[in-house]
Structure formats: C-alpha cells, structure tokens
Design a protein around this motif. Structure first.
Motif, mmCIF file in Angstrom:
data_model
loop_
_atom_site.group_PDB
_atom_site.id
_atom_site.type_symbol
_atom_site.label_atom_id
_atom_site.label_comp_id
_atom_site.label_asym_id
_atom_site.label_seq_id
_atom_site.Cartn_x
_atom_site.Cartn_y
_atom_site.Cartn_z
ATOM 1 N N THR A 1 0.797 -1.225 0.000
ATOM 2 C CA THR A 1 0.000 0.000 0.000
ATOM 3 C C THR A 1 0.832 1.278 0.000
ATOM 4 O OG1 THR A 1 -0.159 -0.106 2.405
ATOM 5 C CG2 THR A 1 -1.972 -1.064 1.148
ATOM 6 N N HIS A 2 2.090 1.211 0.408
ATOM 7 C CA HIS A 2 2.892 2.420 0.567
ATOM 8 C C HIS A 2 4.029 2.584 -0.443
ATOM 9 C CE1 HIS A 2 1.036 2.136 4.583
ATOM 10 N NE2 HIS A 2 1.060 3.449 4.516
ATOM 11 N N ALA A 3 4.384 1.544 -1.177
ATOM 12 C CA ALA A 3 5.574 1.622 -2.028
ATOM 13 C C ALA A 3 5.389 2.563 -3.203
ATOM 14 C CB ALA A 3 5.952 0.238 -2.530
ATOM 15 N N ASN A 4 6.535 3.118 -3.612
ATOM 16 C CA ASN A 4 6.638 3.992 -4.782
ATOM 17 C C ASN A 4 5.814 5.262 -4.649
ATOM 18 O OD1 ASN A 4 8.422 2.153 -5.977
ATOM 19 N ND2 ASN A 4 6.703 0.936 -6.692
ATOM 20 N N LYS A 5 5.790 5.776 -3.429
ATOM 21 C CA LYS A 5 5.083 7.020 -3.158
ATOM 22 C C LYS A 5 5.906 7.861 -2.183
ATOM 23 C CE LYS A 5 0.674 4.734 -3.688
ATOM 24 N NZ LYS A 5 -0.361 4.046 -2.971
ATOM 25 N N GLN A 6 5.692 9.159 -2.231
ATOM 26 C CA GLN A 6 6.356 10.072 -1.310
ATOM 27 C C GLN A 6 5.466 10.290 -0.094
ATOM 28 O OE1 GLN A 6 8.445 13.437 -2.926
ATOM 29 N NE2 GLN A 6 7.645 14.734 -1.308
ATOM 30 N N TYR A 7 6.084 10.262 1.087
ATOM 31 C CA TYR A 7 5.356 10.453 2.334
ATOM 32 C C TYR A 7 6.088 11.438 3.229
ATOM 33 C CZ TYR A 7 2.450 6.493 1.195
ATOM 34 O OH TYR A 7 1.552 5.669 0.579
ATOM 35 N N THR A 8 5.333 12.080 4.089
ATOM 36 C CA THR A 8 5.908 12.895 5.149
ATOM 37 C C THR A 8 5.679 12.150 6.454
ATOM 38 O OG1 THR A 8 5.519 14.940 3.960
ATOM 39 C CG2 THR A 8 5.852 15.115 6.331
ATOM 40 N N LEU A 9 6.754 11.905 7.175
ATOM 41 C CA LEU A 9 6.691 11.245 8.481
ATOM 42 C C LEU A 9 6.715 12.338 9.534
ATOM 43 C CD1 LEU A 9 9.483 8.616 7.755
ATOM 44 C CD2 LEU A 9 7.020 8.345 7.423
ATOM 45 N N LYS A 10 5.849 12.211 10.540
ATOM 46 C CA LYS A 10 5.780 13.240 11.575
ATOM 47 C C LYS A 10 5.666 12.580 12.939
ATOM 48 C CE LYS A 10 2.007 15.804 12.189
ATOM 49 N NZ LYS A 10 0.979 16.850 12.027
ATOM 50 N N VAL A 11 6.427 13.092 13.888
ATOM 51 C CA VAL A 11 6.381 12.613 15.265
ATOM 52 C C VAL A 11 6.528 13.802 16.202
ATOM 53 C CG1 VAL A 11 8.847 12.146 15.467
ATOM 54 C CG2 VAL A 11 7.250 10.824 16.837
ATOM 55 N N GLN A 12 5.921 13.700 17.368
ATOM 56 C CA GLN A 12 6.008 14.760 18.369
ATOM 57 C C GLN A 12 6.789 14.225 19.560
ATOM 58 O OE1 GLN A 12 2.295 16.181 20.214
ATOM 59 N NE2 GLN A 12 2.848 18.161 19.358
ATOM 60 N N ASP A 13 7.804 14.982 19.999
ATOM 61 C CA ASP A 13 8.616 14.518 21.119
ATOM 62 C C ASP A 13 7.933 14.810 22.452
ATOM 63 O OD1 ASP A 13 9.080 17.191 21.743
ATOM 64 O OD2 ASP A 13 11.172 17.178 21.130
ATOM 65 N N SER A 14 8.575 14.398 23.520
ATOM 66 C CA SER A 14 7.998 14.532 24.856
ATOM 67 C C SER A 14 7.766 15.975 25.278
ATOM 68 C CB SER A 14 8.890 13.841 25.887
ATOM 69 O OG SER A 14 10.205 14.366 25.826
ATOM 70 N N SER A 15 8.493 16.928 24.668
ATOM 71 C CA SER A 15 8.302 18.338 25.007
ATOM 72 C C SER A 15 7.280 19.018 24.096
ATOM 73 C CB SER A 15 9.641 19.085 24.936
ATOM 74 O OG SER A 15 10.107 19.129 23.603
ATOM 75 N N GLY A 16 6.691 18.232 23.168
ATOM 76 C CA GLY A 16 5.657 18.776 22.299
ATOM 77 C C GLY A 16 6.150 19.324 20.976
ATOM 78 N N GLN A 17 7.465 19.276 20.726
ATOM 79 C CA GLN A 17 7.995 19.739 19.450
ATOM 80 C C GLN A 17 7.780 18.668 18.383
ATOM 81 O OE1 GLN A 17 11.861 21.426 19.319
ATOM 82 N NE2 GLN A 17 11.632 22.540 21.232
ATOM 83 N N THR A 18 7.450 19.117 17.182
ATOM 84 C CA THR A 18 7.188 18.201 16.086
ATOM 85 C C THR A 18 8.387 18.118 15.153
ATOM 86 O OG1 THR A 18 4.831 18.697 16.176
ATOM 87 C CG2 THR A 18 5.645 17.727 14.139
ATOM 88 N N ALA A 19 8.728 16.892 14.764
ATOM 89 C CA ALA A 19 9.790 16.663 13.788
ATOM 90 C C ALA A 19 9.170 15.978 12.580
ATOM 91 C CB ALA A 19 10.885 15.790 14.385
#
Length: 110
Positions: free
Chosen positions: A79-97
């Motif tokens: 379902t995910h191959a050959n596509k561009q994705y943005t990965l997002k995670v929020q750390d313990s202090s609430g900052q998003t990477a």
C-alpha cells in the motif's frame, strides 16, 4: 558496464538509511525498505521512541501508527511503495519533527 552499474546503484539506494536530525530535539527517522515492508525507526537523542505515534501522510492519505518497543513501525509496501510520504512525530516536550521520504519497493531494482 551500464547493465551492471544500474542494479548496483539501485541496490545501494534501496538499502541506504535516511536519518533526519530535527534541530535541538534530536529526533531521527531511519527508513529501511525490507522486501514486503519498509520499517521506520524513530529515536530521540539515540534512544528508541517506544509507543510513540508516527503520522505517515501522503498526497491523499494520512494514517497514524504507534511504534513498538524498539521505536519501529512497519509499513506495507503493497500500500505504501513507490510514493512520497511525510513522516511526523512529536517529542515529549511537544515539538514536532518531520521528514519527507520516498518509500520504494525493493523489487524495483530488477
């Protein structure tokens, strides 16, 4: 030579890992294609982010997965191959990477 070089370059691109340091919070994403799935491992300051929501967003879809005890989520290449994705995670202090990556099926090297 060209017939040999192209598969070698493709294999190197597929097996390389992509890391992203998100500034001061040092969140890293490691994206590795593994046949039928791609694993995405998330760490902060070298420590796995276990049980952490990771949002995987494409052009028409967005889904949130939760990392396992090793900080890893597994994405199906069906379902995910050959596509561009943005990965997002929020750390313990609430900052998003975030990291934008192209998930490629391993079978594309042939």
């Amino acid at each position: 030579m060209k017939k040999i070089l192209l598969p070698i370059v493709a294999l190197a691109a597929m097996t390389s890992t992509f890391a992203f340091a998100a500034g001061a919070n040092d969140i890293n994403f490691q994206v590795i294609p593994m046949g039928q799935y791609t694993n995405v491992t998330v760490s902060e300051n070298g420590q796995a982010l276990a049980n952490t929501p990771v949002t995987v967003a494409g052009k028409q879809t967005s889904k949130t997965y939760t990392t396992d005890s090793n900080g890893t989520v597994y994405l199906s290449n069906i379902t995910h191959a050959n596509k561009q994705y943005t990965l997002k995670v929020q750390d313990s202090s609430g900052q998003t990477a975030t990291q934008t990556t192209f998930i490629r099926a391993v079978s594309d090297a042939s």
